[in-house]
Design an enzyme around this catalytic site. Structure first.
Site: not given
Ligand code: FAD
Length: 460
Positions: A104, A212, A250, A300, A335
């Protein structure tokens, strides 16, 4: 060893943290539906130096290069050097990646471990299965943090119930759905950041939001993973001429696409040289629209978040933050692709260790400048907010537009307080660095080589 632990969030950061406890049995509070988490939508994969020709040091250097040297070096070092360990742990638990890592943008070698372009969905389901029986899941939505003196002592849920805890870990994801055009699910509004700030935590790096570059102009918009460009996809204009080198970082690609569209016309992701069998999500678009898909940038990834140290500790006792809602500083001003799933794994592991074993000291943070943002009690109007952020706080910003945004946001309450903080931070940073591009200050300035710490000020 602390007693009761609550983890807020059911994405990679929350689940991996919960699964990493050895003695404590944490309660995870999050909605049951999995597609509300960004993790579900992640495509390309997880960056980690696992190949014999790769090394954590090389990964570290790529991370710093992408981040423009603005990275917290200790956090970047931890991220890249713990990377192979946590990804190995994931595989030992039974998770299977495809045989070959993707290349990437910004990576000097293929190191993005994947399940085609469906990595997030497969991974989240795997983690949820592993959590069954091991982790207590309370379906629900947290609306505020409970405090006693200077400590966080639990959470309050939307249904009015409360859970007391000795340690609260926020893993609530980012805030990129504050923009109209976004790759994130609609609820990714930064509610966790808001709660943390209301409890006295510092927010930082809010002005750094990654756009993105290749999100389809279809309904609904679909992210076309960076790995497609690694596999031969080009960015071309109407007559098939290259618009920009698709493997540049990016922010550069996003600005090039944004400006080409503003000045000349449509930009397409040309998939004619890609083996589409490797990318099921993109193949569905390819089958519908052909080998050239019109694209434009969309909000993104939130680099900013709740300021933490490398153990996920915030400045408020009893409160940790991990994953996209946190800001360890590891990403710097931009990032590196696929470092964010990794961040959830690495720092989730460390947060669990820290909460359980009490291994680090409570940190005090120093900032280049501190700013307090007055909390407003008014209502929030998400639709209006998104329009303002899209128009004035996008891929390129300037003082005039940011001031206009502040005027329009005046008096908005709820998540409007976070939006105002983002605009204030973008206005303060009179330079261009990484993903923060100021049209009126197009170069980096040594005056702004440090972070802005934002705190909320409540008016009595
Ligand atoms: C389309 C897309 C493609 C991507 N591709 C990549 C990739 O290939 N590689 C990579 O490294 N990253 C990628 N990313 C980024 C990556 O997905 C995220 O940075 C990562 O998944 C974040 O994980 P997280 O657990 O911090 O948050 P999230 O996965 O967003 O989880 C947050 C959780 O908290 C919950 N929540 C939020 N507020 C509350 C609240 N007040 N009370 C209770 N629950 C709550 C939500 O419902 C969810 O369950 C991508 C993102 C997107 C959108």
């Amino acid at each position: 060893m602390r007693g009761k632990v609550v983890v807020v969030g059911g994405g990679i950061a929350g689940l991996w943290t919960a699964l990493s406890f050895r003695k404590a049995s944490p309660i995870v509070v999050a909605p049951k539906s999995d597609d509300e988490a960004n993790t579900y939508w992640a495509q390309g994969g997880i960056a980690a130096a696992l190949s014999p020709h790769d090394s954590p040091l090389l990964h570290y250097e790529d991370t710093l290069r992408a981040g423009g040297g603005f990275n917290d070096r200790k956090a970047a070092l931890v991220l890249t050097h713990y990377g192979p360990m946590v990804v190995n742990k994931l595989m030992q638990m039974g998770f299977r990646f495809n045989e070959h890592p993707h290349l990437e943008g910004g990576h000097s070698t293929p190191r993005v471990w994947n399940v085609g372009d469906e990595t997030g969905r497969v991974l989240l389901r795997f983690l949820r299965r592993k959590a069954e029986g091991r982790v207590e899941w309370r379906p629900g939505w947290v609306v505020s943090l409970l405090k006693e003196g200077d400590r966080v002592v639990g959470v309050r849920l939307a249904d009015g119930s409360e859970i007391e805890a000795d340690a609260v870990v926020l893993a609530t994801g980012g805030y990129a759905a504050l923009w109209e055009r976004t790759t994130n699910p609609p609820n990714t509004l930064g509610r966790g950041l808001l709660m943390a700030a209301m409890a006295g935590a510092y927010l930082t790096d809010l002005e750094f939001v990654q756009f993105h570059p290749t999100v389809s102009l279809t309904t609904p918009p679909v992210l076309l993973t960076e790995a497609l460009r690694g596999a031969g996809a080009r960015l071309v204009n109407e007559s098939g001429k290259d618009v920009v080198n698709p493997l540049l970082p990016r922010d550069i690609v996003a600005r090039a696409v944004y400006n080409y569209r503003r000045r000349h016309g449509e930009v397409f992701l040309d998939l004619s040289r890609v083996d589409m069998d490797r990318f099921p999500v993109a193949r569905r678009l390819y089958e519908r629209f052909g080998e050239r898909i019109p694209v434009s940038p969309a909000a993104h990834y939130s680099i900013g978040g709740v300021r933490t140290d490398v153990w996920g500790r915030t400045n408020v006792r009893g409160l940790w933050a991990v994953g996209e809602c946190s800001a360890t500083g590891a990403h710097g001003a931009n990032r590196l692709a696929s470092n964010s799933l990794l961040e959830g794994l690495v720092f989730g592991y460390r947060v669990a260790l820290d909460v359980e074993e009490d291994v680090s000291q409570w940190p005090e943070f120093k900032f280049l400048r501190e700013m307090s943002v007055e909390v407003s009690e008014g209502d929030e109007d998400i639709g209006a907010l998104r329009g303002i952020m899209e128009r004035y706080v996008g891929v390129e910003r300037d003082a005039k537009g940011l001031r206009e945004a502040l005027n329009l946001l005046e008096g908005t309450g709820g998540i409007g307080n976070l939006a105002r903080s983002i605009v204030e931070a973008a206005l303060w940073r009179e330079e261009s660095r990484g993903v923060h591009y100021r049209r009126d200050h197009p170069s980096p300035s040594p005056e702004f080589s440090g972070r802005l710490g934002v705190r909320f000020r409540t008016i009595m």
